[in-house]
Design a protein around this motif. Structure first.
Motif, PDB file in Angstrom:
ATOM      1  N   MET A 187      30.454  -1.855 -21.276  1.00  0.00           N
ATOM      2  CA  MET A 187      31.132  -2.561 -20.195  1.00  0.00           C
ATOM      3  C   MET A 187      32.594  -2.833 -20.566  1.00  0.00           C
ATOM      4  N   ALA A 188      33.391  -3.147 -19.564  1.00  0.00           N
ATOM      5  CA  ALA A 188      34.836  -3.211 -19.767  1.00  0.00           C
ATOM      6  C   ALA A 188      35.403  -4.519 -19.249  1.00  0.00           C
ATOM      7  N   ARG A 189      36.548  -4.871 -19.806  1.00  0.00           N
ATOM      8  CA  ARG A 189      37.258  -6.074 -19.392  1.00  0.00           C
ATOM      9  C   ARG A 189      38.148  -5.770 -18.195  1.00  0.00           C
ATOM     10  N   LEU A 190      38.271  -6.748 -17.314  1.00  0.00           N
ATOM     11  CA  LEU A 190      39.171  -6.653 -16.176  1.00  0.00           C
ATOM     12  C   LEU A 190      40.436  -7.443 -16.493  1.00  0.00           C
ATOM     13  N   ASP A 191      41.585  -6.803 -16.369  1.00  0.00           N
ATOM     14  CA  ASP A 191      42.868  -7.464 -16.585  1.00  0.00           C
ATOM     15  C   ASP A 191      43.697  -7.394 -15.312  1.00  0.00           C
ATOM     16  N   ILE A 192      44.170  -8.533 -14.866  1.00  0.00           N
ATOM     17  CA  ILE A 192      45.054  -8.628 -13.711  1.00  0.00           C
ATOM     18  C   ILE A 192      46.405  -9.095 -14.243  1.00  0.00           C
ATOM     19  N   ASN A 193      47.397  -8.241 -14.160  1.00  0.00           N
ATOM     20  CA  ASN A 193      48.690  -8.497 -14.795  1.00  0.00           C
ATOM     21  C   ASN A 193      49.809  -8.612 -13.765  1.00  0.00           C
ATOM     22  N   ALA A 194      50.280  -9.835 -13.525  1.00  0.00           N
ATOM     23  CA  ALA A 194      51.456 -10.098 -12.672  1.00  0.00           C
ATOM     24  C   ALA A 194      51.349  -9.413 -11.315  1.00  0.00           C
ATOM     25  N   VAL A 195      50.176  -9.499 -10.701  1.00  0.00           N
ATOM     26  CA  VAL A 195      49.928  -8.807  -9.436  1.00  0.00           C
ATOM     27  C   VAL A 195      50.539  -9.580  -8.271  1.00  0.00           C
ATOM     28  N   GLY A 196      51.275  -8.871  -7.424  1.00  0.00           N
ATOM     29  CA  GLY A 196      51.873  -9.459  -6.238  1.00  0.00           C
ATOM     30  C   GLY A 196      51.607  -8.596  -5.024  1.00  0.00           C
ATOM     31  N   LYS A 197      51.476  -9.247  -3.854  1.00  0.00           N
ATOM     32  CA  LYS A 197      51.246  -8.526  -2.610  1.00  0.00           C
ATOM     33  C   LYS A 197      51.815  -9.329  -1.456  1.00  0.00           C
ATOM     34  N   SER A 198      52.571  -8.642  -0.575  1.00  0.00           N
ATOM     35  CA  SER A 198      53.164  -9.292   0.597  1.00  0.00           C
ATOM     36  C   SER A 198      52.912  -8.456   1.829  1.00  0.00           C
ATOM     37  N   PHE A 199      52.788  -9.151   2.957  1.00  0.00           N
ATOM     38  CA  PHE A 199      52.782  -8.519   4.263  1.00  0.00           C
ATOM     39  C   PHE A 199      53.918  -9.151   5.054  1.00  0.00           C
ATOM     40  N   GLY A 200      55.041  -8.463   5.094  1.00  0.00           N
ATOM     41  CA  GLY A 200      56.223  -9.055   5.703  1.00  0.00           C
ATOM     42  C   GLY A 200      56.627 -10.297   4.924  1.00  0.00           C
ATOM     43  N   PRO A 201      56.833 -11.422   5.623  1.00  0.00           N
ATOM     44  CA  PRO A 201      57.240 -12.647   4.929  1.00  0.00           C
ATOM     45  C   PRO A 201      56.075 -13.398   4.267  1.00  0.00           C
ATOM     46  N   VAL A 202      54.853 -12.944   4.524  1.00  0.00           N
ATOM     47  CA  VAL A 202      53.677 -13.645   4.006  1.00  0.00           C
ATOM     48  C   VAL A 202      53.350 -13.129   2.604  1.00  0.00           C
ATOM     49  N   ARG A 203      53.348 -14.036   1.641  1.00  0.00           N
ATOM     50  CA  ARG A 203      53.053 -13.695   0.245  1.00  0.00           C
ATOM     51  C   ARG A 203      51.578 -13.998  -0.017  1.00  0.00           C
ATOM     52  N   CYS A 204      50.748 -12.949  -0.119  1.00  0.00           N
ATOM     53  CA  CYS A 204      49.301 -13.121  -0.303  1.00  0.00           C
ATOM     54  C   CYS A 204      48.922 -13.297  -1.767  1.00  0.00           C
ATOM     55  N   ALA A 205      49.674 -12.691  -2.647  1.00  0.00           N
ATOM     56  CA  ALA A 205      49.432 -12.816  -4.089  1.00  0.00           C
ATOM     57  C   ALA A 205      50.789 -12.882  -4.768  1.00  0.00           C
ATOM     58  N   ASP A 206      50.939 -13.852  -5.665  1.00  0.00           N
ATOM     59  CA  ASP A 206      52.251 -14.109  -6.262  1.00  0.00           C
ATOM     60  C   ASP A 206      52.119 -14.223  -7.774  1.00  0.00           C
ATOM     61  N   GLY A 207      52.305 -13.100  -8.460  1.00  0.00           N
ATOM     62  CA  GLY A 207      52.291 -13.099  -9.923  1.00  0.00           C
ATOM     63  C   GLY A 207      50.969 -13.481 -10.547  1.00  0.00           C
ATOM     64  N   LEU A 208      49.867 -13.008  -9.978  1.00  0.00           N
ATOM     65  CA  LEU A 208      48.541 -13.361 -10.502  1.00  0.00           C
ATOM     66  C   LEU A 208      48.289 -12.660 -11.833  1.00  0.00           C
ATOM     67  N   SER A 209      47.920 -13.435 -12.834  1.00  0.00           N
ATOM     68  CA  SER A 209      47.631 -12.877 -14.162  1.00  0.00           C
ATOM     69  C   SER A 209      46.465 -13.621 -14.795  1.00  0.00           C
ATOM     70  N   PHE A 210      45.389 -12.923 -15.083  1.00  0.00           N
ATOM     71  CA  PHE A 210      44.283 -13.457 -15.885  1.00  0.00           C
ATOM     72  C   PHE A 210      43.335 -12.309 -16.213  1.00  0.00           C
ATOM     73  N   ALA A 211      42.395 -12.568 -17.093  1.00  0.00           N
ATOM     74  CA  ALA A 211      41.441 -11.548 -17.527  1.00  0.00           C
ATOM     75  C   ALA A 211      40.018 -12.060 -17.362  1.00  0.00           C
ATOM     76  N   VAL A 212      39.093 -11.125 -17.151  1.00  0.00           N
ATOM     77  CA  VAL A 212      37.669 -11.441 -17.057  1.00  0.00           C
ATOM     78  C   VAL A 212      36.941 -10.577 -18.070  1.00  0.00           C
ATOM     79  N   GLU A 213      36.230 -11.216 -18.982  1.00  0.00           N
ATOM     80  CA  GLU A 213      35.527 -10.486 -20.037  1.00  0.00           C
ATOM     81  C   GLU A 213      34.216  -9.896 -19.519  1.00  0.00           C
ATOM     82  N   PRO A 214      33.692  -8.851 -20.159  1.00  0.00           N
ATOM     83  CA  PRO A 214      32.376  -8.321 -19.766  1.00  0.00           C
ATOM     84  C   PRO A 214      31.308  -9.411 -19.857  1.00  0.00           C
TER      85      PRO A 214
END
Length: 367
Positions: free
Chosen positions: A1-28
């Motif tokens: 099994m593998a670890r999940l890493d989320i590194n500085a993830v950002g997502k916008s739809f026009g002016p709406v910021r849905c994800a802003d610099g998300l960073s964390f990890a989830v271990e197996p």
């Protein structure tokens, strides 16, 4: 099994910021609950990991390898949706097997379906169509479909939202051990703080697309990072009062509704100034006896809540707090005059300008 890493993830739809610099990890084998109010970006995060959307910034890694840009079927991700999303023209057996048909022989698929359905206790309804299943059976079928491919990452989007209260309670007890057997890195989205605390190893609290706290359930509840987090956890919600703590000969204290009360002796650096004082209803003691640190109040209303009674209290300055009392506690009647106390170490202080928690109460240090 593998670890999940989320590194500085950002997502916008026009002016709406849905994800802003998300960073964390989830271990197996770890379950991380993604919790927050509606519109905080919880489901969008799952959809970016699953490949329905790509992040505008940052990277998502599974087992150290980036999955951004990879097709969904190559990501090693399984997902169960809030509305079950079962194919209405397929039996439960075929719904569960649908994700494997193109990748494995029929014999292997059949054995896996049998094994996972036995684990989830739905082997007796494999021949049923979705319309013939109860919500609980639909939920387990959707979960079986997500688990059958032995994914490295398992995404659960509020899977208990549409099941009845009894099944929801039972699944809160069963799900943690069931999910850990898969050894997948699990992200579990929910808007129910009780569910998050019951199921997760850690809770990732999202507010406005930002990660505002990531910690064990008991720590998030006892040491919320901010006023916003404190308000999200607890029913009834935390009591708040505007105070300006001062340090004197007796230590740190503050004026609450005209009464000087002592606060704990923990690390309160920066507490001298405008603050929010937070006290959970469960930490209040309601008595008829006056004394030091006792705040005079009047009982406005009493709401029985089976295992406890919730009192609405009004102080002399017009402010109102809630107290949750155990069933064996002596409960006053409406319009009675009472006194309210709380242990100094149960108080939380938040900077009024930033909303961030000040210091760490001694009693509530994480183990």
């Amino acid at each position: 099994m593998a670890r999940l890493d989320i590194n500085a993830v950002g997502k916008s739809f026009g002016p709406v910021r849905c994800a802003d610099g998300l960073s964390f990890a989830v271990e197996p084998g770890e379950i991380v609950a993604v919790f927050g109010p509606s519109g905080s970006g919880k489901t969008m995060l799952l959809r970016m990991i699953a490949g329905m959307y790509e992040p505008d910034e940052g990277d998502i890694l599974v087992g150290g390898q980036s999955i951004v840009g990879a097709p969904p079927e190559r990501r090693g991700v399984g997902m169960a949706f809030q509305n079950f999303a079962l194919f209405p023209h397929m039996t439960a057996r075929n719904n569960i097997a649908s994700g494997l048909r193109a990748r494995a022989g029929n014999e292997d698929v059949a054995s896996r379906v049998k094994s996972i359905s036995k684990l989830l206790k739905i082997e007796h309804v494999l021949g049923h169509m979705p319309r013939e299943l109860s919500n609980g059976q639909k939920q387990r079928t959707a979960l079986a479909r997500a688990l059958i491919g032995n994914p490295d990452v398992l995404l659960l989007d509020d899977p208990l939202r549409n099941v009845d209260a009894k099944l929801r309670y039972e699944m809160r007890l069963e799900l943690p051990s069931l999910l850990r057997r898969s050894s997948a890195a699990v992200l579990y989205v929910t808007q129910d703080y009780r569910e998050a605390m019951a199921i997760a190893d850690r809770i990732a609290v999202l507010v406005g697309g930002r990660l505002v706290q990531l910690a064990r359930p008991e720590e998030v509840y006892a040491r919320p990072a901010s006023v916003a987090v404190a308000r999200l956890f607890g029913d009834p919600s935390i009591n708040l009062a505007e105070v300006e703590p001062q340090v004197g000969q007796g230590g740190l204290s503050a004026d609450v509704a005209g009464t000087r009360v002592r606060l704990d002796s923990g690390d309160r650096t920066g507490a001298q100034g405008p603050c929010w004082l937070g006290v959970r209803p469960d930490d209040l003691v309601v008595t008829r006896n006056a004394g030091d640190d006792a705040i005079p109040a009047r009982v406005v209303a009493i709401t029985p809540m089976h295992e406890r009674a919730v009192l609405l209290l009004r102080f002399a300055d017009g402010s109102e707090w809630l107290a949750a009392l155990a069933p064996d506690a002596p409960v006053a009647s409406a319009d009675d005059d009472v006194f309210v106390r709380f242990a100094p170490e149960s108080a939380l202080l938040f900077d009024r300008a930033t909303g961030l928690r000040v210091g760490q109460p001694d009693r509530r240090q994480a183990a």
